[in-house]
Motif scaffolding. Structure first.
Motif, PDB file in Angstrom:
ATOM      1  N   LYS A   8       0.835  -1.193   0.000  1.00 44.01           N
ATOM      2  CA  LYS A   8       0.000   0.000   0.000  1.00 44.01           C
ATOM      3  C   LYS A   8       0.878   1.254   0.000  1.00 44.01           C
ATOM      4  CE  LYS A   8      -3.529  -0.293   2.918  1.00 44.01           C
ATOM      5  NZ  LYS A   8      -4.321  -0.584   4.143  1.00 44.01           N
ATOM      6  N   ALA A   9       0.339   2.335  -0.539  1.00 40.91           N
ATOM      7  CA  ALA A   9       1.106   3.576  -0.637  1.00 40.91           C
ATOM      8  C   ALA A   9       0.147   4.753  -0.678  1.00 40.91           C
ATOM      9  CB  ALA A   9       1.975   3.561  -1.898  1.00 40.91           C
ATOM     10  N   SER A  10       0.665   5.960  -0.472  1.00 42.43           N
ATOM     11  CA  SER A  10      -0.112   7.174  -0.682  1.00 42.43           C
ATOM     12  C   SER A  10      -0.068   7.544  -2.169  1.00 42.43           C
ATOM     13  CB  SER A  10       0.430   8.316   0.180  1.00 42.43           C
ATOM     14  OG  SER A  10       1.792   8.564  -0.126  1.00 42.43           O
ATOM     15  N   TYR A  11      -0.985   8.422  -2.567  1.00 45.43           N
ATOM     16  CA  TYR A  11      -1.139   8.774  -3.987  1.00 45.43           C
ATOM     17  C   TYR A  11      -1.389  10.266  -4.143  1.00 45.43           C
ATOM     18  CZ  TYR A  11      -2.007   3.876  -5.419  1.00 45.43           C
ATOM     19  OH  TYR A  11      -1.892   2.526  -5.683  1.00 45.43           O
ATOM     20  N   ASP A  12      -0.899  10.821  -5.237  1.00 45.00           N
ATOM     21  CA  ASP A  12      -1.477  12.068  -5.721  1.00 45.00           C
ATOM     22  C   ASP A  12      -1.719  11.943  -7.221  1.00 45.00           C
ATOM     23  OD1 ASP A  12       0.775  13.535  -7.234  1.00 45.00           O
ATOM     24  OD2 ASP A  12       1.737  13.153  -5.304  1.00 45.00           O
ATOM     25  N   LEU A  19     -15.412  18.530 -18.841  1.00 41.87           N
ATOM     26  CA  LEU A  19     -15.465  17.251 -18.138  1.00 41.87           C
ATOM     27  C   LEU A  19     -14.882  17.408 -16.741  1.00 41.87           C
ATOM     28  CD1 LEU A  19     -14.331  14.710 -20.903  1.00 41.87           C
ATOM     29  CD2 LEU A  19     -16.655  15.450 -20.293  1.00 41.87           C
ATOM     30  N   THR A  20     -15.305  16.537 -15.840  1.00 44.06           N
ATOM     31  CA  THR A  20     -14.799  16.504 -14.478  1.00 44.06           C
ATOM     32  C   THR A  20     -13.976  15.242 -14.292  1.00 44.06           C
ATOM     33  OG1 THR A  20     -16.708  17.719 -13.629  1.00 44.06           O
ATOM     34  CG2 THR A  20     -15.452  16.442 -12.033  1.00 44.06           C
ATOM     35  N   ALA A  21     -12.837  15.349 -13.604  1.00 41.25           N
ATOM     36  CA  ALA A  21     -12.008  14.191 -13.289  1.00 41.25           C
ATOM     37  C   ALA A  21     -12.001  14.002 -11.775  1.00 41.25           C
ATOM     38  CB  ALA A  21     -10.584  14.388 -13.805  1.00 41.25           C
ATOM     39  N   ILE A  22     -12.344  12.799 -11.340  1.00 39.07           N
ATOM     40  CA  ILE A  22     -12.482  12.483  -9.921  1.00 39.07           C
ATOM     41  C   ILE A  22     -11.514  11.358  -9.578  1.00 39.07           C
ATOM     42  CG2 ILE A  22     -14.084  11.713  -8.123  1.00 39.07           C
ATOM     43  CD1 ILE A  22     -16.369  12.681 -10.002  1.00 39.07           C
ATOM     44  N   ALA A  23     -10.850  11.474  -8.431  1.00 36.82           N
ATOM     45  CA  ALA A  23      -9.948  10.423  -7.970  1.00 36.82           C
ATOM     46  C   ALA A  23     -10.097  10.276  -6.463  1.00 36.82           C
ATOM     47  CB  ALA A  23      -8.508  10.737  -8.366  1.00 36.82           C
ATOM     48  N   ASN A  24      -9.271   9.437  -5.881  1.00 38.95           N
ATOM     49  CA  ASN A  24      -9.350   9.170  -4.449  1.00 38.95           C
ATOM     50  C   ASN A  24      -8.895  10.381  -3.642  1.00 38.95           C
ATOM     51  OD1 ASN A  24      -8.047   6.655  -5.991  1.00 38.95           O
ATOM     52  ND2 ASN A  24      -9.543   5.880  -4.515  1.00 38.95           N
ATOM     53  N   GLY A  25      -9.393  10.466  -2.407  1.00 38.88           N
ATOM     54  CA  GLY A  25      -8.905  11.442  -1.460  1.00 38.88           C
ATOM     55  C   GLY A  25      -9.573  12.796  -1.548  1.00 38.88           C
ATOM     56  N   ILE A  26      -8.782  13.817  -1.254  1.00 40.31           N
ATOM     57  CA  ILE A  26      -9.257  15.208  -1.181  1.00 40.31           C
ATOM     58  C   ILE A  26      -8.848  15.947  -2.440  1.00 40.31           C
ATOM     59  CG2 ILE A  26      -8.968  17.392   0.057  1.00 40.31           C
ATOM     60  CD1 ILE A  26     -10.533  15.505   1.705  1.00 40.31           C
ATOM     61  N   GLN A  27      -9.776  16.747  -2.994  1.00 42.09           N
ATOM     62  CA  GLN A  27      -9.415  17.589  -4.132  1.00 42.09           C
ATOM     63  C   GLN A  27      -8.564  18.753  -3.639  1.00 42.09           C
ATOM     64  OE1 GLN A  27     -12.733  18.845  -6.510  1.00 42.09           O
ATOM     65  NE2 GLN A  27     -11.459  19.867  -8.029  1.00 42.09           N
ATOM     66  N   THR A  28      -7.386  18.918  -4.255  1.00 37.75           N
ATOM     67  CA  THR A  28      -6.453  19.950  -3.795  1.00 37.75           C
ATOM     68  C   THR A  28      -6.340  21.134  -4.750  1.00 37.75           C
ATOM     69  OG1 THR A  28      -4.574  18.807  -4.825  1.00 37.75           O
ATOM     70  CG2 THR A  28      -5.077  18.266  -2.524  1.00 37.75           C
ATOM     71  N   GLY A  29      -6.962  21.048  -5.922  1.00 38.87           N
ATOM     72  CA  GLY A  29      -6.889  22.182  -6.832  1.00 38.87           C
ATOM     73  C   GLY A  29      -7.472  21.860  -8.184  1.00 38.87           C
ATOM     74  N   THR A  30      -7.844  22.923  -8.910  1.00 40.27           N
ATOM     75  CA  THR A  30      -8.361  22.817 -10.277  1.00 40.27           C
ATOM     76  C   THR A  30      -7.845  24.004 -11.064  1.00 40.27           C
ATOM     77  OG1 THR A  30     -10.402  21.805  -9.440  1.00 40.27           O
ATOM     78  CG2 THR A  30     -10.425  22.583 -11.707  1.00 40.27           C
ATOM     79  N   ARG A  83      -6.621  18.121  -9.409  1.00 37.52           N
ATOM     80  CA  ARG A  83      -5.602  17.539  -8.533  1.00 37.52           C
ATOM     81  C   ARG A  83      -6.277  16.927  -7.311  1.00 37.52           C
ATOM     82  NH1 ARG A  83      -3.994  22.280 -10.587  1.00 37.52           N
ATOM     83  NH2 ARG A  83      -2.109  22.278 -11.889  1.00 37.52           N
ATOM     84  N   TRP A  84      -5.890  15.691  -7.028  1.00 39.94           N
ATOM     85  CA  TRP A  84      -6.426  14.953  -5.881  1.00 39.94           C
ATOM     86  C   TRP A  84      -5.270  14.332  -5.121  1.00 39.94           C
ATOM     87  CZ3 TRP A  84     -11.713  14.734  -4.886  1.00 39.94           C
ATOM     88  CH2 TRP A  84     -12.546  15.178  -5.917  1.00 39.94           C
ATOM     89  N   ARG A  85      -5.461  14.133  -3.826  1.00 41.95           N
ATOM     90  CA  ARG A  85      -4.418  13.498  -3.020  1.00 41.95           C
ATOM     91  C   ARG A  85      -5.050  12.581  -1.977  1.00 41.95           C
ATOM     92  NH1 ARG A  85       1.025  14.041  -2.206  1.00 41.95           N
ATOM     93  NH2 ARG A  85       1.784  13.269  -0.190  1.00 41.95           N
ATOM     94  N   GLU A  86      -4.505  11.368  -1.889  1.00 37.33           N
ATOM     95  CA  GLU A  86      -4.880  10.412  -0.845  1.00 37.33           C
ATOM     96  C   GLU A  86      -3.639  10.129  -0.009  1.00 37.33           C
ATOM     97  OE1 GLU A  86      -6.100   8.623   1.810  1.00 37.33           O
ATOM     98  OE2 GLU A  86      -7.828   8.755   0.456  1.00 37.33           O
ATOM     99  N   TYR A 132     -13.871   6.939  11.557  1.00 36.99           N
ATOM    100  CA  TYR A 132     -13.738   6.830  10.108  1.00 36.99           C
ATOM    101  C   TYR A 132     -12.258   6.925   9.751  1.00 36.99           C
ATOM    102  CZ  TYR A 132     -14.410   7.545   5.125  1.00 36.99           C
ATOM    103  OH  TYR A 132     -14.342   7.412   3.757  1.00 36.99           O
ATOM    104  N   PRO A 133     -11.726   6.006   8.912  1.00 40.61           N
ATOM    105  CA  PRO A 133     -10.269   5.912   8.759  1.00 40.61           C
ATOM    106  C   PRO A 133      -9.629   6.876   7.777  1.00 40.61           C
ATOM    107  CG  PRO A 133     -11.359   4.086   7.627  1.00 40.61           C
ATOM    108  CD  PRO A 133     -12.432   4.850   8.341  1.00 40.61           C
ATOM    109  N   PHE A 134     -10.424   7.669   7.045  1.00 36.61           N
ATOM    110  CA  PHE A 134      -9.842   8.514   6.011  1.00 36.61           C
ATOM    111  C   PHE A 134     -10.272   9.967   6.170  1.00 36.61           C
ATOM    112  CE2 PHE A 134     -10.441   4.239   4.087  1.00 36.61           C
ATOM    113  CZ  PHE A 134      -9.104   3.866   4.111  1.00 36.61           C
TER     114      PHE A 134
END
Length: 474
Positions: free
Chosen positions: A189-193, A202-213, A223-226, A289-291
């Motif tokens: 397992k690892a962290s991601y951005d 269009l909208t792009a969605i990924a894991n974690g918190i949105q950090t910028g557009t 931009r997303w970061r987990e 909640y773990p995240f």
């Protein structure tokens, strides 16, 4: 993952999907020069027989940084740069990443050009200089192409899936390395951005918190970061047109939900409300909640599953409208996403627990009681798919079979009957706390249950998890 029951019963056909990712890549460079004889070579597989060839040895990934340009229906549809930061677990001169069917144009290690070769689903990289044990290094891969979807008669299509206006990724068990190079096994397992550039509109969605557009010309970059550790099969990117709603649960957990506006079975408001209710309920029952965020995505794509992608489960139109499915996938945030299996043979630790959570939610919202769910299945004495398949070692063909889900859930209810409610829910909370953001195994769960309950449960768990016949007493 949630599967329609009609599909679960066909799970003997899963072998084809589990081997689909071993197909030959569509591009290659000349074979890399062999590493010096004394230099260590990382294993090309972790040796998990349920997913032959997946994963790699010699290093532990710390972080994935994925810079992706996605242009739906174009060629190439995906242009990416993946930077994989890892720590060598021993002296390392050559190592593998999992990658299927994409064109690689450049590989560097710590900024220096590295030679590489392709074979099947393996990208073998020779470091410009050997890496010492404990050494931290960054391998950057530039690549492009049209990722291949995986077709399977049980799960339908999974992996990188085209939608009417974008793409949807659902990667369990072996779809991640169809769209980014990785150590594609849940034990690493690892962290991601994510930096995802898509056509404007269009909208792009990924894991974690949105950090910028950022919007520039005809493109928008999201931009997303987990930051929490995440298994590769839980990584997701969804691109399309979505109705988005954000906020916080009454308990304070940030929520991001998105629903394709062409979906008529549900709305962003309904998904938001159900997600908020379930997250707060499971927090009280299973522990904090773990995240850093919760949510979900419903896309207008007919798929035969919902998937517990970390922080934002993915649903097709029908499953995204079903509260018990939402309860199932959100329980995975504790059981599967935070506490992650070490080997795929232990998948009941994900699916049995989520099935039990689904029954709990159904009971509290006016559906059948958990006891009724148990009794209805226990009476099915002539069901070999339930009783002849041990949920803690179901075999590759039954990886997502009925026993893993339903007998796994029944095992938990039988445990609850044996130790009582107070000890049972204490076991679940201890499990999510002691293995938070880590990997775990069935023997570890058994040991924890015995410690918390103060009972010898060896015979009980042998009958329910490893036996090939219906338990008659416990």
């Amino acid at each position: 993952m949630s599967l329609p029951s009609s599909r679960i019963s066909l799970s003997a056909l899963l072998v084809a999907a589990l081997t689909a990712c071993s197909s030959t890549a569509n591009s290659a460079r000349p074979t890399a020069a062999a590493a010096p004889a004394a230099a260590a070579v990382g294993a090309a597989s972790v040796g998990d027989p349920y997913v032959p060839g997946d994963g790699n040895g010699g290093y532990d990934v710390q972080h994935y940084s994925l810079d992706l340009r996605i242009t739906p229906k174009a060629t190439p549809e995906l242009t990416g740069t993946a930077t994989v930061t890892a720590v060598a677990t021993g002296p390392l001169a050559r190592f593998d990443l999992d990658l299927t069917g994409l064109n690689v144009s450049e590989v560097t290690v710590d900024g220096r050009t590295a030679s590489y070769s392709r074979s099947g689903s393996e990208l073998a990289v020779t470091a410009p200089k050997p890496i010492a044990r404990g050494g931290r290094f960054a391998v950057r891969v530039r690549y492009s192409g049209n990722p291949r979807q995986i077709d399977d008669p049980v799960l339908g299509r999974y992996g990188w899936l085209p939608t009417s206006d974008g793409i949807f990724t659902g990667d369990e068990p072996s779809g991640a390395h169809t769209w980014f190079p990785s150590n594609d096994h849940p034990e690493d397992k690892a962290s991601y951005d994510f930096q995802i550039t898509v056509p404007r509109g269009l909208t792009a969605i990924a894991n974690g918190i949105q950090t910028g557009t950022t919007t520039a010309g005809n493109s928008t970059t999201y931009r997303w970061r987990e930051d929490a550790p995440m298994a590769t099969y839980l990584a997701m990117v969804d691109v399309g047109r979505f109705k988005v709603r954000t906020g916080r649960t009454p308990g304070g957990v940030p929520v991001y939900v998105a629903v394709d506006p062409s979906v008529i079975a549900t709305t962003a408001d309904k998904l938001y409300d159900t997600t908020s209710q379930v997250v707060d309920a499971w927090t009280k029952l299973f522990g904090p909640y773990p995240f850093a965020s919760a949510g979900g995505v419903v896309d207008n794509l007919q798929v035969g599953f919902a998937l517990e992608t970390q922080t934002k489960p993915e649903y097709g139109p029908a499953m995204g409208a079903d509260p018990t499915t939402i309860a199932h996938e959100l329980s995975h945030q504790w059981f599967g996403d935070s506490v992650t299996i070490t080997r795929w043979s232990d998948i009941w630790l994900n699916e049995g627990f989520a099935t039990y959570a689904e029954w709990l939610w159904g009971e509290r919202t006016g559906g059948p009681s958990v006891q009724a769910q148990f009794d209805q299945r226990y009476r099915q004495t002539g069901s070999p798919d339930l009783w002849s398949v041990p949920p803690a070692d179901p075999g590759r063909a039954q990886l997502f079979g009925r026993s893993v889900y339903e007998r796994g859930g029944m095992t938990l209810h039988a445990l609850r009957q044996k130790v009582g409610d107070a000890k049972f829910f204490a076991i679940l909370r201890a499990w999510t706390s002691e293995h938070r953001h880590g990997n775990a195994t069935t023997p570890q769960f058994i040991a924890l249950a015995e410690r918390v309950s103060g009972k010898d449960l060896g015979g009980f768990f042998h009958a329910w998890l490893y036996g090939k016949k219906r338990p008659t007493s416990w």
